[in-house]
Design a protein around this motif. Sequence first.
Motif, PDB file in Angstrom:
ATOM      1  N   ALA A  92      31.377  24.984  -7.456  1.00 26.30           N
ATOM      2  CA  ALA A  92      30.829  23.950  -8.334  1.00 26.30           C
ATOM      3  C   ALA A  92      30.008  22.940  -7.541  1.00 26.30           C
ATOM      4  CB  ALA A  92      31.961  23.244  -9.081  1.00 26.30           C
ATOM      5  N   LEU A  93      30.471  22.617  -6.341  1.00 29.03           N
ATOM      6  CA  LEU A  93      29.762  21.654  -5.503  1.00 29.03           C
ATOM      7  C   LEU A  93      28.367  22.154  -5.144  1.00 29.03           C
ATOM      8  CD1 LEU A  93      30.110  18.935  -3.982  1.00 29.03           C
ATOM      9  CD2 LEU A  93      30.842  20.258  -2.000  1.00 29.03           C
ATOM     10  N   VAL A  94      28.263  23.414  -4.782  1.00 30.00           N
ATOM     11  CA  VAL A  94      26.960  23.980  -4.443  1.00 30.00           C
ATOM     12  C   VAL A  94      26.023  23.937  -5.647  1.00 30.00           C
ATOM     13  CG1 VAL A  94      25.748  26.119  -3.843  1.00 30.00           C
ATOM     14  CG2 VAL A  94      27.782  25.438  -2.561  1.00 30.00           C
ATOM     15  N   GLU A  95      26.526  24.306  -6.813  1.00 32.58           N
ATOM     16  CA  GLU A  95      25.659  24.340  -7.992  1.00 32.58           C
ATOM     17  C   GLU A  95      25.285  22.942  -8.480  1.00 32.58           C
ATOM     18  OE1 GLU A  95      24.142  26.981  -8.778  1.00 32.58           O
ATOM     19  OE2 GLU A  95      25.349  28.107  -7.341  1.00 32.58           O
ATOM     20  N   LEU A  96      26.185  21.980  -8.307  1.00 34.95           N
ATOM     21  CA  LEU A  96      25.837  20.598  -8.655  1.00 34.95           C
ATOM     22  C   LEU A  96      24.725  20.098  -7.744  1.00 34.95           C
ATOM     23  CD1 LEU A  96      26.211  17.985 -10.199  1.00 34.95           C
ATOM     24  CD2 LEU A  96      28.221  17.476  -8.788  1.00 34.95           C
ATOM     25  N   ASN A  97      24.808  20.425  -6.456  1.00 39.05           N
ATOM     26  CA  ASN A  97      23.755  20.037  -5.521  1.00 39.05           C
ATOM     27  C   ASN A  97      22.452  20.768  -5.825  1.00 39.05           C
ATOM     28  OD1 ASN A  97      24.573  18.194  -3.009  1.00 39.05           O
ATOM     29  ND2 ASN A  97      26.375  19.300  -3.730  1.00 39.05           N
ATOM     30  N   ALA A  98      22.561  22.018  -6.231  1.00 37.31           N
ATOM     31  CA  ALA A  98      21.369  22.763  -6.620  1.00 37.31           C
ATOM     32  C   ALA A  98      20.716  22.124  -7.844  1.00 37.31           C
ATOM     33  CB  ALA A  98      21.736  24.221  -6.916  1.00 37.31           C
ATOM     34  N   TYR A 155      31.906   9.730 -10.120  1.00 39.66           N
ATOM     35  CA  TYR A 155      31.698  10.319 -11.457  1.00 39.66           C
ATOM     36  C   TYR A 155      32.491  11.610 -11.683  1.00 39.66           C
ATOM     37  CZ  TYR A 155      28.229   6.939 -12.989  1.00 39.66           C
ATOM     38  OH  TYR A 155      27.595   5.777 -13.404  1.00 39.66           O
ATOM     39  N   ASN A 156      33.025  12.220 -10.615  1.00 44.85           N
ATOM     40  CA  ASN A 156      33.996  13.320 -10.716  1.00 44.85           C
ATOM     41  C   ASN A 156      33.522  14.452 -11.640  1.00 44.85           C
ATOM     42  OD1 ASN A 156      36.437  14.609 -10.166  1.00 44.85           O
ATOM     43  ND2 ASN A 156      37.482  13.652 -11.900  1.00 44.85           N
ATOM     44  N   LYS A 157      32.336  14.990 -11.389  1.00 45.81           N
ATOM     45  CA  LYS A 157      31.747  15.998 -12.280  1.00 45.81           C
ATOM     46  C   LYS A 157      32.054  17.445 -11.873  1.00 45.81           C
ATOM     47  CE  LYS A 157      29.740  13.095 -15.074  1.00 45.81           C
ATOM     48  NZ  LYS A 157      30.216  12.956 -16.478  1.00 45.81           N
ATOM     49  N   LEU A 158      32.785  17.664 -10.786  1.00 44.67           N
ATOM     50  CA  LEU A 158      33.041  19.045 -10.373  1.00 44.67           C
ATOM     51  C   LEU A 158      33.844  19.845 -11.413  1.00 44.67           C
ATOM     52  CD1 LEU A 158      33.690  18.855  -6.518  1.00 44.67           C
ATOM     53  CD2 LEU A 158      31.576  19.352  -7.764  1.00 44.67           C
ATOM     54  N   PRO A 159      34.871  19.271 -12.043  1.00 43.87           N
ATOM     55  CA  PRO A 159      35.573  20.045 -13.078  1.00 43.87           C
ATOM     56  C   PRO A 159      34.643  20.452 -14.225  1.00 43.87           C
ATOM     57  CG  PRO A 159      36.924  18.201 -12.370  1.00 43.87           C
ATOM     58  CD  PRO A 159      35.568  18.003 -11.743  1.00 43.87           C
ATOM     59  N   LEU A 160      33.725  19.575 -14.602  1.00 43.10           N
ATOM     60  CA  LEU A 160      32.779  19.909 -15.666  1.00 43.10           C
ATOM     61  C   LEU A 160      31.868  21.061 -15.244  1.00 43.10           C
ATOM     62  CD1 LEU A 160      31.206  19.421 -18.311  1.00 43.10           C
ATOM     63  CD2 LEU A 160      29.860  17.712 -17.067  1.00 43.10           C
ATOM     64  N   ILE A 161      31.331  20.984 -14.030  1.00 47.22           N
ATOM     65  CA  ILE A 161      30.438  22.036 -13.544  1.00 47.22           C
ATOM     66  C   ILE A 161      31.183  23.364 -13.478  1.00 47.22           C
ATOM     67  CG2 ILE A 161      28.987  22.805 -11.638  1.00 47.22           C
ATOM     68  CD1 ILE A 161      27.903  20.362 -13.142  1.00 47.22           C
ATOM     69  N   ALA A 162      32.412  23.319 -12.996  1.00 42.22           N
ATOM     70  CA  ALA A 162      33.216  24.543 -12.918  1.00 42.22           C
ATOM     71  C   ALA A 162      33.428  25.145 -14.305  1.00 42.22           C
ATOM     72  CB  ALA A 162      34.555  24.247 -12.251  1.00 42.22           C
ATOM     73  N   LYS A 163      33.664  24.298 -15.287  1.00 37.11           N
ATOM     74  CA  LYS A 163      33.853  24.766 -16.666  1.00 37.11           C
ATOM     75  C   LYS A 163      32.584  25.426 -17.185  1.00 37.11           C
ATOM     76  CE  LYS A 163      35.010  23.113 -21.311  1.00 37.11           C
ATOM     77  NZ  LYS A 163      35.345  21.912 -22.135  1.00 37.11           N
ATOM     78  N   MET A 201      30.375  26.838 -15.483  1.00 34.59           N
ATOM     79  CA  MET A 201      30.177  28.079 -14.728  1.00 34.59           C
ATOM     80  C   MET A 201      31.189  29.154 -15.104  1.00 34.59           C
ATOM     81  SD  MET A 201      29.562  26.498 -10.919  1.00 34.59           S
ATOM     82  CE  MET A 201      29.488  28.135 -10.127  1.00 34.59           C
ATOM     83  N   GLY A 202      32.221  28.778 -15.882  1.00 34.96           N
ATOM     84  CA  GLY A 202      33.262  29.726 -16.240  1.00 34.96           C
ATOM     85  C   GLY A 202      34.203  30.029 -15.087  1.00 34.96           C
ATOM     86  N   GLN A 203      34.372  29.065 -14.191  1.00 36.78           N
ATOM     87  CA  GLN A 203      35.222  29.257 -13.015  1.00 36.78           C
ATOM     88  C   GLN A 203      36.707  29.159 -13.365  1.00 36.78           C
ATOM     89  OE1 GLN A 203      34.395  29.680  -9.494  1.00 36.78           O
ATOM     90  NE2 GLN A 203      32.554  30.432 -10.506  1.00 36.78           N
ATOM     91  N   ASP A 204      37.512  29.877 -12.612  1.00 40.72           N
ATOM     92  CA  ASP A 204      38.969  29.811 -12.728  1.00 40.72           C
ATOM     93  C   ASP A 204      39.440  28.618 -11.889  1.00 40.72           C
ATOM     94  OD1 ASP A 204      41.697  30.078 -12.721  1.00 40.72           O
ATOM     95  OD2 ASP A 204      41.717  32.032 -11.687  1.00 40.72           O
ATOM     96  N   THR A 205      39.909  27.561 -12.545  1.00 41.17           N
ATOM     97  CA  THR A 205      40.344  26.353 -11.840  1.00 41.17           C
ATOM     98  C   THR A 205      41.864  26.265 -11.704  1.00 41.17           C
ATOM     99  OG1 THR A 205      40.363  25.072 -13.903  1.00 41.17           O
ATOM    100  CG2 THR A 205      38.305  25.090 -12.632  1.00 41.17           C
ATOM    101  N   SER A 206      42.549  27.365 -11.970  1.00 41.04           N
ATOM    102  CA  SER A 206      44.009  27.339 -11.947  1.00 41.04           C
ATOM    103  C   SER A 206      44.567  27.322 -10.531  1.00 41.04           C
ATOM    104  CB  SER A 206      44.581  28.545 -12.698  1.00 41.04           C
ATOM    105  OG  SER A 206      44.197  29.762 -12.043  1.00 41.04           O
TER     106      SER A 206
END
Length: 365
Positions: free
Chosen positions: A283-289, A258-266, A268-273
Motif C-alpha cells: 500500500a505504501l508503494v502505491e500511495l507514493n506512486a 492521515y493514516n491512509k494505508l488501510p484505505l489504500i490496501a482496501k 487494492m484488495g489486499q489481505d490485511t489480516s
Amino acid sequence: MKDNIHHTDLMEAAKPFIELCYAELNRTPEEAEDRLMNIRSQIELTGTYEHTLEELTHGAKMAWRNSNRCIGRLFWDRLKVFDARHLTETSDIFSALLHHIESATNGGKIMPTITIFKAARPGEAPLMIKNHQLIRYAGYDTPDGTIGDPASLSFTKECMELGWRGDLTDYDVLPLVVQQGNEPPEWLAIPKSYVLEVPLEHPELPALKEEGIKWYGVPLISDMLLEIGGIMYTAAPFNGWYMGTEIGARNLADEGRYNKLPLIAKLMGQDTSSETTLWRDRALVELNAAVLYSYKKAGVSIVDHHSAAAQFGLFEQREQQAGRELTGDWSWLIPPVSPATTHIFHTSYHNDIRSPNFHYRSKGQ
C-alpha cells in the motif's frame, strides 16, 4: 561585561562568515578586512550589525548548502532570496508572505525561495511567524475522532482562540499567524487563489479519486531560525519542492497523521489480516506512486526519492570539487521508502553543524 562578551561572540561569528562569503564571491581579502572593520564598529555602537544584500543573499544560500538533513541541496545556489528586512507593519509582512507563496508556487513550476524579515536585536522580543508551514491543514479534536491533520491540533486551537474558524473538513488551510515582539499575534486567512492543491488519483486504482484525498503543492517551512554570521533571523520562511515520500510515506501514511494505508490496501484488495502479507509495504508503494502520478499530471514540481538520491550524489561530487567537506544527517537523508536502494544508505556522513544554517526554535519560541 555581559555586552562585551556578546560583542566578542558576535564578532567571532561574523569573521569566518565574511571571509568565506567574500572568498566565494571572488572579493579580495582586503575587501573582507575592510568589511570586518566596519562590522566591528557597528557592533560596538549598536550591539549588532546589518548584512549587505549581497551577504544576506549568499548567506541564505550557504545555509541551505549546510543543511545536513536536506537531500535537495544540489540546487542551493539557485535559491531566490527576497529581502523583507525593512518591513515593520504586520499588514506588510502578511503581504510579503502572500507574495512568497505566489512567487514560489509559480503556477506549479516551483521556485526554491526564501523571504527574510528583520533580524533579532539585543534586548528586543523578535518577530515570529507562528505557523510550522505557511500552508498547512488544520486538525480538530471531535467526539468522533480527529478531523484533518493530527499534527496541527495544537496550532489549530491557537488559531481558533484568536478568532479564526475553519469549515471542519480534512483539508482546511490554516491562516497565517504573525507576532511582532510582545504584541498579541495577528492572523490572516490565505485567499484560496494562492493555495495550489493536488487531488490524488492512481492510474490503476480509479476508486482512489473518489476519496477526495489531496495535498498542497509547496512545502513552505516557516518556523525555523536562519543564522548568518551570528545574526539570527527569526522569521525567514523558505521552500523547495516536495520529494514524493514526504507526502506519500509520511503526511498521508503515518498513523499519527492521515493514516491512509488501510484505505489504500482496501482499494487494492489486499489481505490485511496478517503483517506477513506485507500489505502495508504494498500500500505504501502505491500511495507514493499515486502522489507522483497526481503531481506530474497536475504539472506541479515534485521529485521521486531515487532521483533525489541521484541529485544528492551529484551534490556530493560538486562539493568535493569545490574543496568543501560535505556534512549530512544520515538518518534524515535516507528516504523512508526503500532506503537501501539508494547510495545514501550505504554511505556515512559527518553530522557537523556549520554556519550559516537553519535551526529549530527552542520550546516556548
